[in-house]
Design a protein around this motif. Structure first.
Motif, mmCIF file in Angstrom:
data_model
loop_
_atom_site.group_PDB
_atom_site.id
_atom_site.type_symbol
_atom_site.label_atom_id
_atom_site.label_comp_id
_atom_site.label_asym_id
_atom_site.label_seq_id
_atom_site.Cartn_x
_atom_site.Cartn_y
_atom_site.Cartn_z
ATOM 1 N N ALA A 153 0.844 -1.194 0.000
ATOM 2 C CA ALA A 153 0.000 0.000 0.000
ATOM 3 C C ALA A 153 0.881 1.247 0.000
ATOM 4 N N SER A 154 0.439 2.276 -0.688
ATOM 5 C CA SER A 154 1.273 3.465 -0.846
ATOM 6 C C SER A 154 0.563 4.719 -0.347
ATOM 7 N N PHE A 155 1.322 5.566 0.360
ATOM 8 C CA PHE A 155 0.859 6.904 0.717
ATOM 9 C C PHE A 155 1.185 7.890 -0.404
ATOM 10 N N GLY A 156 2.092 7.509 -1.300
ATOM 11 C CA GLY A 156 2.430 8.322 -2.463
ATOM 12 C C GLY A 156 3.366 9.476 -2.177
ATOM 13 N N VAL A 157 3.228 10.086 -1.005
ATOM 14 C CA VAL A 157 4.016 11.249 -0.623
ATOM 15 C C VAL A 157 4.731 10.969 0.687
ATOM 16 N N VAL A 183 3.843 -1.927 3.045
ATOM 17 C CA VAL A 183 3.800 -0.688 2.273
ATOM 18 C C VAL A 183 4.817 -0.776 1.150
ATOM 19 N N ARG A 184 4.677 0.111 0.188
ATOM 20 C CA ARG A 184 5.532 0.028 -0.996
ATOM 21 C C ARG A 184 6.783 0.886 -0.892
ATOM 22 N N GLU A 185 6.697 2.005 -0.167
ATOM 23 C CA GLU A 185 7.838 2.908 -0.095
ATOM 24 C C GLU A 185 8.483 2.897 1.283
ATOM 25 N N VAL A 204 7.888 -4.735 -2.808
ATOM 26 C CA VAL A 204 7.835 -4.169 -4.157
ATOM 27 C C VAL A 204 6.393 -4.123 -4.667
ATOM 28 N N ASP A 205 6.187 -3.284 -5.667
ATOM 29 C CA ASP A 205 4.891 -3.161 -6.319
ATOM 30 C C ASP A 205 4.422 -4.527 -6.812
ATOM 31 N N PRO A 206 3.106 -4.803 -6.776
ATOM 32 C CA PRO A 206 2.625 -6.118 -7.216
ATOM 33 C C PRO A 206 3.050 -6.511 -8.620
#
Length: 381
Positions: A153-157, A183-185, A204-206
């Motif tokens: 899951a990503s917060f993006g920022v 999480v992704r990042e 890592v991203d799916p």
């Protein structure tokens, strides 16, 4: 008895990366032996749901009309039709979440599945999503219920500054009900620790759970516009001068002809569209993959553009796209020691290392991360 898993992710729209991450995650979970479906809907009060169904009927009727009769409305649907076909063919989808607008409906939803998984992409970024929705706020808080987990899951920022009002407190309450958080990042790990007081794993991203051969199999049969390695592939999401400058510099350095992966926007009239539909129709997902697989070099401002350049071992440059979430680019590239592939708008010379990446080292990291992620999914599901 096979355990039932519901994946909650963002609406797919015309997002190639969003479609492919949903495809990859569902495929891998199915390969692990689970009965899995994906839900991209949002909860709706019954009045809104009835209204949506009314307009759905109207939409269906309008789609029966000839294109030229209703072009202003049909244009967007027409050019993205190929993407919709891919999702219909390769994704098992349900519409369960949209009905869970009351405690009773939420309890009924909870009884249907053994595990609820949220992921991936920017599902926990308030700019794109109702965050409590993607933390399963519609499910009852009673103990002994279904498992709640996330994957990449990503917060993006870099922070949760976009959360407004009671969102942060509500998110803190809901995420602590999770059985496992991925999480992704790298910044997401810090956010979970500092803002929510929980530990999270980074994965890592799916899309990276599958290897390049899996995507080549999907792309098989798609017509490649050029022989492999002959084109400078440009995949841009936004118009900005920085990407134009990078594109020109790389084209001059390599002597490759730039080719944009996305077509022109739909024209204002059906007559213009009918004169040359291929100029406007979005490429199929298979053709999109084939473009990356055959590229000699990739220039992009897309996170998933970077992902697929890495998967196919294609040299690339990424222009930092702050509005869409710079943290995503930084975390991805740092993981593979490719930080020099990210350039800022207005940057000067291109780092010469981008033209000859150490793909053997990158692939070793990717293999290890893929194995670790699959082990996580097998364990938490």
């Amino acid at each position: 008895m096979t355990r039932r898993v519901l994946i909650k992710t963002l609406p797919l729209h015309t997002n190639y990366g969003g479609i492919l991450q949903a495809y990859a995650l569902q495929r891998v979970i199915r390969e692990l032996g689970f009965d899995v479906v994906t839900d991209t809907t949002v909860t709706m009060p019954w009045r809104r749901r009835m209204r949506w169904r009314y307009f759905a009927v109207r939409r269906a009727l309008r789609m029966l009309l000839p294109l030229r009769v209703d072009w202003s409305w049909r244009a967007r649907h027409q050019v993205m039709a190929a993407q919709a076909r891919f999702a219909a063919r390769h994704l098992r989808r349900v519409r369960r979440v949209e009905r869970a607008s009351t405690p009773r409906a939420g309890a009924e939803l909870a009884r249907r599945f053994d595990t609820f998984l949220v992921g991936s992409d920017q599902v926990w970024r308030a700019y794109y999503a109702d965050v409590p929705e993607y933390l399963f706020g519609m499910l009852p808080a009673t103990p002994g219920g279904p498992r709640r987990v996330s994957y990449a899951a990503s917060f993006g920022v870099e922070d949760v500054g976009e959360y407004r009002g009671t969102t942060l407190e509500r998110a803190r309450e809901l995420i602590r009900r999770f059985d496992a958080v991925s999480v992704r990042e790298r910044s997401g790990v810090r956010i979970c620790r500092d803002a929510f007081g929980i530990d999270a794993e980074q994965h890592v991203d799916p899309t990276m759970l599958l290897d390049a051969d899996a995507y080549r199999a999907l792309a098989k049969g798609a017509d490649a516009a050029e022989p492999e390695g002959s084109a400078l592939l440009v995949f841009r999401l936004d118009e900005h001068d920085a990407l134009d400058g990078v594109e020109a510099a790389v084209a001059d350095r390599l002597g490759l002809e730039p080719r944009s992966l996305l077509p022109s926007p739909p024209p204002p009239t059906y007559r213009e569209y009918a004169a040359d539909p291929t100029r406007y129709d979005l490429p199929t997902v298979e053709a999109w993959l084939a473009g990356f697989a055959a590229a000699g070099f990739v220039v992009t401002d897309s996170f998933h553009g970077c992902v697929f350049a890495i998967l196919f071992n294609r040299p690339f440059l990424a222009v930092a796209n702050a509005r869409r979430g710079r943290a995503r680019f930084e975390s991805l590239l740092e993981l593979f020691d490719l930080g020099h592939h990210l350039v800022d708008p207005g940057a000067g010379a291109v780092d010469e290392r981008v033209f000859a990446p150490d793909w053997a080292a990158v692939n070793r990291i990717l293999d290890a991360e893929r194995a670790r992620a699959r082990e996580y999914l097998a364990r938490v599901l």
